[in-house]
Design an enzyme around this catalytic site. Structure first.
Site, mmCIF file in Angstrom:
data_model
loop_
_atom_site.group_PDB
_atom_site.id
_atom_site.type_symbol
_atom_site.label_atom_id
_atom_site.label_comp_id
_atom_site.label_asym_id
_atom_site.label_seq_id
_atom_site.Cartn_x
_atom_site.Cartn_y
_atom_site.Cartn_z
ATOM 1 N N HIS A 286 -26.557 -15.329 89.546
ATOM 2 C CA HIS A 286 -25.273 -15.850 89.078
ATOM 3 C C HIS A 286 -24.930 -17.225 89.643
ATOM 4 C CE1 HIS A 286 -24.834 -11.957 87.266
ATOM 5 N NE2 HIS A 286 -23.606 -12.200 86.854
ATOM 6 N N LYS B 267 -24.196 0.345 89.362
ATOM 7 C CA LYS B 267 -22.976 -0.408 89.689
ATOM 8 C C LYS B 267 -21.988 0.490 90.415
ATOM 9 C CE LYS B 267 -19.569 -3.754 88.532
ATOM 10 N NZ LYS B 267 -19.020 -4.770 87.628
ATOM 11 N N ARG C 240 -21.747 -5.501 97.503
ATOM 12 C CA ARG C 240 -21.360 -5.776 96.119
ATOM 13 C C ARG C 240 -21.853 -7.151 95.673
ATOM 14 N NH1 ARG C 240 -15.796 -4.171 92.793
ATOM 15 N NH2 ARG C 240 -16.513 -5.093 90.848
ATOM 16 N N GLU D 210 -27.880 -8.284 82.163
ATOM 17 C CA GLU D 210 -27.255 -7.582 83.304
ATOM 18 C C GLU D 210 -27.957 -6.243 83.546
ATOM 19 O OE1 GLU D 210 -24.980 -9.104 85.127
ATOM 20 O OE2 GLU D 210 -23.944 -10.547 83.830
ATOM 21 N N HIS E 150 -22.837 -15.949 78.936
ATOM 22 C CA HIS E 150 -22.984 -15.630 80.352
ATOM 23 C C HIS E 150 -24.330 -14.942 80.635
ATOM 24 C CE1 HIS E 150 -21.948 -14.313 84.381
ATOM 25 N NE2 HIS E 150 -22.226 -13.076 84.032
ATOM 26 N N GLU F 128 -16.170 -6.294 97.737
ATOM 27 C CA GLU F 128 -17.197 -7.329 97.913
ATOM 28 C C GLU F 128 -17.184 -7.964 99.292
ATOM 29 O OE1 GLU F 128 -18.042 -9.544 94.341
ATOM 30 O OE2 GLU F 128 -18.953 -11.169 95.492
HETATM 31 N N1 LIG Z 1 -14.536 -7.603 85.598
HETATM 32 C C1 LIG Z 1 -15.817 -7.725 85.850
HETATM 33 O O1 LIG Z 1 -16.366 -7.118 86.782
HETATM 34 C C2 LIG Z 1 -16.641 -8.612 84.962
HETATM 35 C C3 LIG Z 1 -18.031 -8.581 85.040
HETATM 36 C C4 LIG Z 1 -18.767 -9.351 84.161
HETATM 37 C C5 LIG Z 1 -18.109 -10.156 83.238
HETATM 38 N N2 LIG Z 1 -16.746 -10.181 83.198
HETATM 39 C C6 LIG Z 1 -16.025 -10.999 82.216
HETATM 40 O O2 LIG Z 1 -16.350 -10.505 80.932
HETATM 41 C C7 LIG Z 1 -16.194 -11.552 79.980
HETATM 42 C C8 LIG Z 1 -17.371 -11.532 79.042
HETATM 43 O O3 LIG Z 1 -17.392 -10.283 78.385
HETATM 44 P P1 LIG Z 1 -18.223 -10.068 77.040
HETATM 45 O O4 LIG Z 1 -19.588 -10.572 77.221
HETATM 46 O O5 LIG Z 1 -18.007 -8.672 76.656
HETATM 47 O O6 LIG Z 1 -17.537 -11.104 76.036
HETATM 48 P P2 LIG Z 1 -16.318 -10.952 74.980
HETATM 49 O O7 LIG Z 1 -15.304 -10.021 75.480
HETATM 50 O O8 LIG Z 1 -15.896 -12.342 74.666
HETATM 51 O O9 LIG Z 1 -17.036 -10.315 73.703
HETATM 52 C C9 LIG Z 1 -18.049 -11.041 73.052
HETATM 53 C C10 LIG Z 1 -17.766 -11.165 71.550
HETATM 54 O O10 LIG Z 1 -18.037 -9.923 70.904
HETATM 55 C C11 LIG Z 1 -16.910 -9.504 70.136
HETATM 56 N N3 LIG Z 1 -16.985 -8.056 70.104
HETATM 57 C C12 LIG Z 1 -16.691 -7.188 71.097
HETATM 58 N N4 LIG Z 1 -17.023 -5.951 70.752
HETATM 59 C C13 LIG Z 1 -17.531 -6.013 69.506
HETATM 60 C C14 LIG Z 1 -18.078 -5.045 68.622
HETATM 61 N N5 LIG Z 1 -18.225 -3.774 68.986
HETATM 62 N N6 LIG Z 1 -18.481 -5.460 67.400
HETATM 63 C C15 LIG Z 1 -18.390 -6.781 67.052
HETATM 64 N N7 LIG Z 1 -17.925 -7.724 67.856
HETATM 65 C C16 LIG Z 1 -17.495 -7.350 69.078
HETATM 66 C C17 LIG Z 1 -15.745 -10.098 70.859
HETATM 67 O O11 LIG Z 1 -14.602 -10.160 70.029
HETATM 68 C C18 LIG Z 1 -16.300 -11.473 71.218
HETATM 69 O O12 LIG Z 1 -16.263 -12.333 70.124
HETATM 70 C C19 LIG Z 1 -16.046 -12.830 80.773
HETATM 71 O O13 LIG Z 1 -14.703 -13.248 80.752
HETATM 72 C C20 LIG Z 1 -16.438 -12.429 82.183
HETATM 73 O O14 LIG Z 1 -15.762 -13.190 83.171
HETATM 74 C C21 LIG Z 1 -16.010 -9.423 84.038
HETATM 75 ZN ZN LIG Z 2 -22.646 -11.363 85.161
#
Ligand SMILES: NC(=O)c1ccc[n+]([C@@H]2O[C@H](COP(=O)([O-])OP(=O)(O)OC[C@H]3O[C@@H](n4cnc5c(N)ncnc54)[C@H](O)[C@@H]3O)[C@@H](O)[C@H]2O)c1
Ligand SMILES: [Zn+2]
Length: 358
Positions: free
Chosen positions: A245, A224, A238, A182, A262, A234
């Protein structure tokens, strides 16, 4: 510490970035509004960082909703669990929901904050690289439904984002790499000089160098924030944040969610978007090669999974961003500039799909 502001009139808020912020009670205390705190986290992150957060909020009433770890828990059931904790503790309107975790926790906690008593304050403390550069900023919150990802949710901006880069030290390397996809995206859509900087500094970022991480996170959040400030809901620009994606979601869906992270799917998807941009006459092959080389250095995928072009296309068509049958794509005019368009030669898409998918 670095501070920047997401400019959204009365909903403007600061993003704080730097190493060790959770250890500074003055910083945390100043940005979590007074009143009770509903701390939302998961069983992986809470044991690592909830203690530091509580120490930074001495004397405050803190109740906790600690969820199981994983995207499969980003559900209405988990939302109900969080709201049950709020109700059981009779939390008042002036309470604040604090999300401590990655994007899953942030999206869930933010949606709970949007729903509880029709909206209470919300603070994001993102602990993954993806959450620090993407999901914690911009106010999109929500949960998945068996019928699709992120189908149910609300726009609810946080009142502050506190990104402590030290938390990334415990993040699995694969998650760190996925977050970099990203970051590279922001360079591609908006800032050629940042893309150049990443080509030089990406190894320092991957090694966890605090200055390099802080710079990469800060520049990503600035871009962002600027785009969200122009188009919160959006309706226009946006959508540029969706570079790669449409292809990426097809990869995630076709391989079964969770097989590819992702960011991994977005990496391969961005390369496909670059290839399609080249087919459309926008981008030169040398720029496609630069992107491929950078993704490869980060250890991100530069090839699609073993899925037929037809299957990939079917998944792309059911992606929720498809409007009125005509698929829209984010394409690159050059490195540092992108456009959203439904006008492209059909062969450009076909050549890209057959070039990457099995
Ligand atoms: N709201 C938005 O604008 C937006 C944008 C992009 C993605 N998302 C959403 O975000 C989610 C993905 O987020 P992600 O990639 O952070 O995944 P996640 O929240 O599942 O975290 C990934 C893994 O890392 C672990 N973890 C988190 N912090 C840690 C740390 N400091 N040390 C050790 N382990 C840690 C978590 O427990 C998990 O197992 C998806 O649901 C996606 O749809 C939302
Ligand atoms: Zn993304």
């Amino acid at each position: 510490m670095n501070t920047l502001t997401v400019e959204l009139a009365e909903r403007s808020y600061p993003i704080l970035i730097g190493p060790g912020l959770l250890d500074h009670a003055d910083v945390v205390g100043a940005h979590v509004p007074p009143g009770a705190v509903l701390l939302v986290s998961n069983t992986t992150v809470a044991p690592l960082y909830a203690g530091a957060l509580k120490r930074a909020l001495p004397g405050r009433t803190i109740v906790e909703a600690i969820l199981p770890d994983g995207e499969s828990y980003k559900t209405l059931d988990s939302l109900a669990r969080i709201l049950d904790v709020a109700v059981a503790n009779r939390l008042a309107r002036d309470s604040t929901v604090v999300a401590l975790g990655g994007g899953v926790v942030g999206d869930l906690a933010g949606f709970a904050a949007a729903c509880y008593q029709r909206g209470v304050d919300f603070v994001q403390i993102p602990t993954t690289l993806l959450a620090q550069v993407d999901s914690s900023v911009g106010g999109k919150t929500g949960v998945n439904h068996p019928g699709g990802k992120n189908l149910i949710g609300a726009f609810h901006q946080p009142v502050a984002v506190i990104a402590d880069t030290n938390t990334l030290a415990t993040l699995p390397a694969r998650e760190l790499r996925a977050g970099l996809a990203e970051i590279i995206k922001y360079g591609l859509i908006h800032d050629a000089a940042f893309f150049d900087w990443l080509e030089v500094n990406v190894d320092r970022v991957l090694a966890g160098n605090a200055d390099a991480l802080t710079h990469a996170i800060r520049r990503s959040c600035e871009i962002k924030a600027e785009i969200v400030g122009r188009d919160e809901r959006e309706r226009g620009d946006r959508a540029l944040l969706n570079l790669g994606h449409t292809f990426g979601h097809a990869i995630e869906a076709a391989t079964g969610y969770g097989t590819w992270l992702h960011g991994e799917a977005v990496a391969a998807g961005m390369l496909m978007a670059a290839a399609m941009s080249r087919e459309c006459g926008y981008l030169g092959e040398s720029d496609v090669a630069r992107l491929r080389a950078l993704l490869h250095r980060v250890g991100l995928p530069i090839a699609a999974p073993d899925v037929t072009p037809q299957t990939a296309l079917e998944h792309m068509k059911i992606d929720k961003k498809v409007k009125a049958g005509r698929m829209r794509f984010v394409l690159l005019k050059r490195i540092g500039a992108a456009l959203v368009t439904a006008e492209y030669p059909a062969e450009a898409l076909q050549t890209t799909l057959t070039g990457y998918f099995g």
